[in-house]
Design a protein around this motif. Structure first.
Motif, mmCIF file in Angstrom:
data_model
loop_
_atom_site.group_PDB
_atom_site.id
_atom_site.type_symbol
_atom_site.label_atom_id
_atom_site.label_comp_id
_atom_site.label_asym_id
_atom_site.label_seq_id
_atom_site.Cartn_x
_atom_site.Cartn_y
_atom_site.Cartn_z
ATOM 1 N N ILE A 1 -74.295 -70.975 40.795
ATOM 2 C CA ILE A 1 -72.934 -70.248 40.265
ATOM 3 C C ILE A 1 -73.375 -69.066 39.569
ATOM 4 C CG2 ILE A 1 -71.071 -70.802 38.890
ATOM 5 C CD1 ILE A 1 -71.355 -73.693 39.858
ATOM 6 N N GLU A 2 -74.383 -69.304 38.578
ATOM 7 C CA GLU A 2 -74.521 -67.789 37.854
ATOM 8 C C GLU A 2 -74.939 -66.708 38.863
ATOM 9 O OE1 GLU A 2 -73.851 -67.208 34.645
ATOM 10 O OE2 GLU A 2 -72.693 -69.023 34.715
ATOM 11 N N THR A 3 -75.587 -67.091 39.759
ATOM 12 C CA THR A 3 -76.355 -66.171 40.621
ATOM 13 C C THR A 3 -75.386 -65.835 41.562
ATOM 14 O OG1 THR A 3 -78.489 -67.461 40.980
ATOM 15 C CG2 THR A 3 -77.977 -65.746 42.763
ATOM 16 N N LEU A 4 -74.305 -66.348 42.054
ATOM 17 C CA LEU A 4 -73.127 -66.032 42.616
ATOM 18 C C LEU A 4 -72.432 -64.935 41.848
ATOM 19 C CD1 LEU A 4 -71.935 -69.351 44.429
ATOM 20 C CD2 LEU A 4 -72.904 -67.284 45.650
ATOM 21 N N LYS A 5 -72.040 -65.165 40.700
ATOM 22 C CA LYS A 5 -71.395 -64.469 39.713
ATOM 23 C C LYS A 5 -72.117 -62.994 39.570
ATOM 24 C CE LYS A 5 -69.258 -67.934 36.559
ATOM 25 N NZ LYS A 5 -69.306 -68.525 35.347
ATOM 26 N N GLY A 6 -73.422 -62.807 39.495
ATOM 27 C CA GLY A 6 -74.067 -61.916 39.319
ATOM 28 C C GLY A 6 -73.960 -61.096 40.385
ATOM 29 N N ALA A 7 -73.990 -61.618 41.720
ATOM 30 C CA ALA A 7 -73.555 -60.867 42.910
ATOM 31 C C ALA A 7 -72.393 -60.434 43.046
ATOM 32 C CB ALA A 7 -74.267 -61.691 43.960
ATOM 33 N N GLY A 8 -71.284 -60.920 42.228
ATOM 34 C CA GLY A 8 -70.043 -60.411 42.387
ATOM 35 C C GLY A 8 -69.261 -61.325 43.345
ATOM 36 N N LEU A 9 -69.656 -62.451 43.661
ATOM 37 C CA LEU A 9 -68.846 -63.473 44.546
ATOM 38 C C LEU A 9 -68.063 -64.428 43.799
ATOM 39 C CD1 LEU A 9 -71.926 -64.049 46.963
ATOM 40 C CD2 LEU A 9 -69.996 -62.901 47.536
ATOM 41 N N LYS A 10 -66.945 -64.481 44.293
ATOM 42 C CA LYS A 10 -66.155 -65.137 43.372
ATOM 43 C C LYS A 10 -65.320 -66.435 44.537
ATOM 44 C CE LYS A 10 -64.826 -61.477 40.253
ATOM 45 N NZ LYS A 10 -63.351 -60.954 39.632
ATOM 46 N N ASN A 11 -64.854 -67.248 43.881
ATOM 47 C CA ASN A 11 -64.144 -68.468 44.826
ATOM 48 C C ASN A 11 -65.048 -68.982 45.847
ATOM 49 O OD1 ASN A 11 -61.796 -68.169 43.157
ATOM 50 N ND2 ASN A 11 -61.338 -66.322 44.234
ATOM 51 N N VAL A 12 -66.421 -69.130 45.759
ATOM 52 C CA VAL A 12 -67.167 -69.629 46.591
ATOM 53 C C VAL A 12 -67.374 -71.107 46.206
ATOM 54 C CG1 VAL A 12 -69.429 -69.668 47.684
ATOM 55 C CG2 VAL A 12 -68.431 -67.473 47.061
ATOM 56 N N PRO A 13 -66.862 -72.174 47.197
ATOM 57 C CA PRO A 13 -67.191 -73.505 46.905
ATOM 58 C C PRO A 13 -68.607 -73.988 46.664
ATOM 59 C CG PRO A 13 -65.672 -73.365 48.393
ATOM 60 C CD PRO A 13 -66.261 -72.003 48.393
ATOM 61 N N VAL A 14 -68.871 -74.587 45.628
ATOM 62 C CA VAL A 14 -70.350 -75.130 45.302
ATOM 63 C C VAL A 14 -70.082 -76.543 44.738
ATOM 64 C CG1 VAL A 14 -72.397 -74.868 43.890
ATOM 65 C CG2 VAL A 14 -70.897 -72.746 44.390
ATOM 66 N N GLY A 15 -70.773 -77.239 45.433
ATOM 67 C CA GLY A 15 -70.976 -78.611 44.958
ATOM 68 C C GLY A 15 -72.355 -78.973 44.324
ATOM 69 N N GLY A 16 -72.392 -80.262 43.534
ATOM 70 C CA GLY A 16 -73.603 -80.602 42.944
ATOM 71 C C GLY A 16 -73.795 -82.160 42.913
ATOM 72 N N GLN A 17 -74.165 -82.914 42.133
ATOM 73 C CA GLN A 17 -74.523 -84.337 41.854
ATOM 74 C C GLN A 17 -75.213 -84.523 40.666
ATOM 75 O OE1 GLN A 17 -77.276 -87.631 44.141
ATOM 76 N NE2 GLN A 17 -77.458 -85.600 44.513
ATOM 77 N N ASP A 18 -74.755 -85.758 39.905
ATOM 78 C CA ASP A 18 -75.285 -86.174 38.871
ATOM 79 C C ASP A 18 -73.987 -86.459 37.775
ATOM 80 O OD1 ASP A 18 -77.686 -86.817 39.541
ATOM 81 O OD2 ASP A 18 -78.564 -84.914 38.747
ATOM 82 N N ALA A 19 -72.972 -85.665 37.764
ATOM 83 C CA ALA A 19 -71.981 -85.627 36.748
ATOM 84 C C ALA A 19 -72.553 -85.404 35.379
ATOM 85 C CB ALA A 19 -71.213 -87.025 36.974
ATOM 86 N N SER A 20 -73.420 -84.245 35.408
ATOM 87 C CA SER A 20 -73.766 -83.845 34.067
ATOM 88 C C SER A 20 -72.750 -83.508 33.021
ATOM 89 C CB SER A 20 -74.817 -82.949 34.122
ATOM 90 O OG SER A 20 -74.156 -81.769 34.884
ATOM 91 N N LEU A 21 -72.673 -83.398 31.888
ATOM 92 C CA LEU A 21 -71.417 -82.975 31.273
ATOM 93 C C LEU A 21 -70.899 -81.460 31.540
ATOM 94 C CD1 LEU A 21 -69.402 -83.445 28.914
ATOM 95 C CD2 LEU A 21 -71.086 -82.924 27.079
ATOM 96 N N ASP A 22 -71.908 -80.723 31.583
ATOM 97 C CA ASP A 22 -71.665 -79.256 31.621
ATOM 98 C C ASP A 22 -70.998 -79.037 33.220
ATOM 99 O OD1 ASP A 22 -74.221 -79.838 33.050
ATOM 100 O OD2 ASP A 22 -74.472 -77.956 33.143
ATOM 101 N N ALA A 23 -71.418 -80.001 34.231
ATOM 102 C CA ALA A 23 -70.853 -79.875 35.703
ATOM 103 C C ALA A 23 -69.444 -80.278 35.713
ATOM 104 C CB ALA A 23 -71.750 -80.743 36.782
#
Length: 363
Positions: free
Chosen positions: A244-266
């Motif tokens: 997500i940070e890499t996408l932001k740095g490249a100027g990409l917005k509203n790109v769906p990104v998913g993960g796993q583990d239900a970490s608090l930050d996620a």
């Protein structure tokens, strides 16, 4: 390939019956047939500290508490390899040298553990594969249904894309190739995505390392172009944060990104809209299952009545207890990770997430 061939009773039902059975047997008769530390000690070896916070924060204390509740004289001998395979081998050998007869092992590199398991058997010790299926003739396997987890991840990504899915170009950042779970997640995700999106435009392993995932995402953007990154499947939350940070740095917005583990930050990112979903695998049912199987083995009891699924592994039929994961999206945060007791509303809704929580109806 590891294949589940039979499931005769649900993991939750089997675990409930097992807990009742252990209570009925009495708590302090573990290891009557042998003496010493091996009679009352469960070895616990977990793989990571820095790349995933779950093991220290949840798995370790929950397993300790569950074993103590089932066997008041039993203790845990614990070590964490922090991602180092050789360190974990030394920890494993140290447990055997102490005479410990039951080891819960979540391997750093599951492909290389067959000689470890064989060495344990030579000393009369039994190994339970925890969360990841260790190679070798293990006594049992406790985890979530990993192929189903990947399917849920893929389906959630399709849901996030909505009507754009059929024309979407998807980047996949998978888990470590040394982890058999990662292969199952990947296969499950492909089962959901293949034929439903335009194509998988880039696919690489992030090795469960956020910094590697960031590098791969940068490479993907360079190879396929900014306009051709419509969604990103990421195998876990730690890597998703970096993507997500890499996408932001490249100027990409509203790109769906998913993960796993239900970490608090996620979970917070899901509420704020930065991350489309995570996968919640409730820790307590898994840790309770592992503790129950470990205490069964200490008592000399058969585990097939509770580990009632069968996983094919290297020609062996491994008794298994496989649990069901849960997708967490913004509307489901309250009824999953908060209602399930993983986090309190106050933890999730700390500043600057109070407004996002309010919008999701979390108080």
């Amino acid at each position: 390939m590891n294949v589940v061939t039979r499931r005769t009773i649900s993991g939750t039902a089997a675990l409930s019956l097992a807990l009742l059975g252990l209570t009925a047997c009495g708590q302090d008769d573990a290891g009557k047939s042998s003496g010493g530390v091996g009679a009352t000690t469960v070895g616990l070896l977990l793989p990571e500290k820095t790349s995933s916070t779950r093991y220290e924060a949840f798995d370790k204390p929950l397993i300790e508490a569950s074993v103590a509740s089932l066997c008041t004289k039993c203790t845990i001998d614990y070590a964490n390899a922090d991602g180092n395979e050789e360190t974990q081998k030394q920890q494993f050998d140290a447990l055997l040298a102490k005479g410990i007869k039951v080891i819960l092992l979540d391997p750093v590199n599951a492909k290389n553990t067959a000689p470890w398991v064989q060495a344990a058997a030579a000393k009369g010790a039994k190994v339970v594969a925890y969360d990841r299926l260790a190679a070798g003739n293990v006594a049992a396997y406790v985890s979530f249904d990993n192929a189903r987890t990947g399917e849920l991840q893929g389906n959630a990504l399709l849901d996030a894309l909505g009507p754009k899915a059929a024309e979407a170009e998807v980047v996949m950042i998978n888990g470590a190739e040394s982890d058999p779970n990662a292969a199952s997640f990947k296969a499950g995700a492909h089962k959901s995505l293949d034929g439903k999106v335009k194509r998988i435009s880039y696919e690489q392993s992030g090795e469960w390392k956020p910094e590697v995932a960031a590098q791969k995402m940068t490479e993907a953007i360079r190879q396929v172009g900014k306009d051709n990154v419509d969604a990103v499947y990421v195998a876990n939350d730690g890597m998703a944060a970096a993507v997500i940070e890499t996408l932001k740095g490249a100027g990409l917005k509203n790109v769906p990104v998913g993960g796993q583990d239900a970490s608090l930050d996620a979970v917070r990112r899901v509420l704020s809209g930065e991350q489309s979903y995570t996968i919640y695998k409730p820790y307590k049912p898994e840790t309770d299952a592992a503790a129950t199987i470990a205490v069964h083995l200490l008592k000399g009891l058969d585990v097939t009545s509770i580990a009632s699924a069968i996983t094919e592994s290297g020609g062996s039929h491994v008794p298994s207890m496989l649990l069901t994961p849960i997708v967490v999206t913004k509307p489901k945060v309250a009824v999953t990770v908060i209602a399930g007791g993983l986090y309190t509303a106050a933890e999730v809704c700390a500043a600057p997430y109070a407004d996002a929580c309010a919008a999701a109806g979390i108080k």
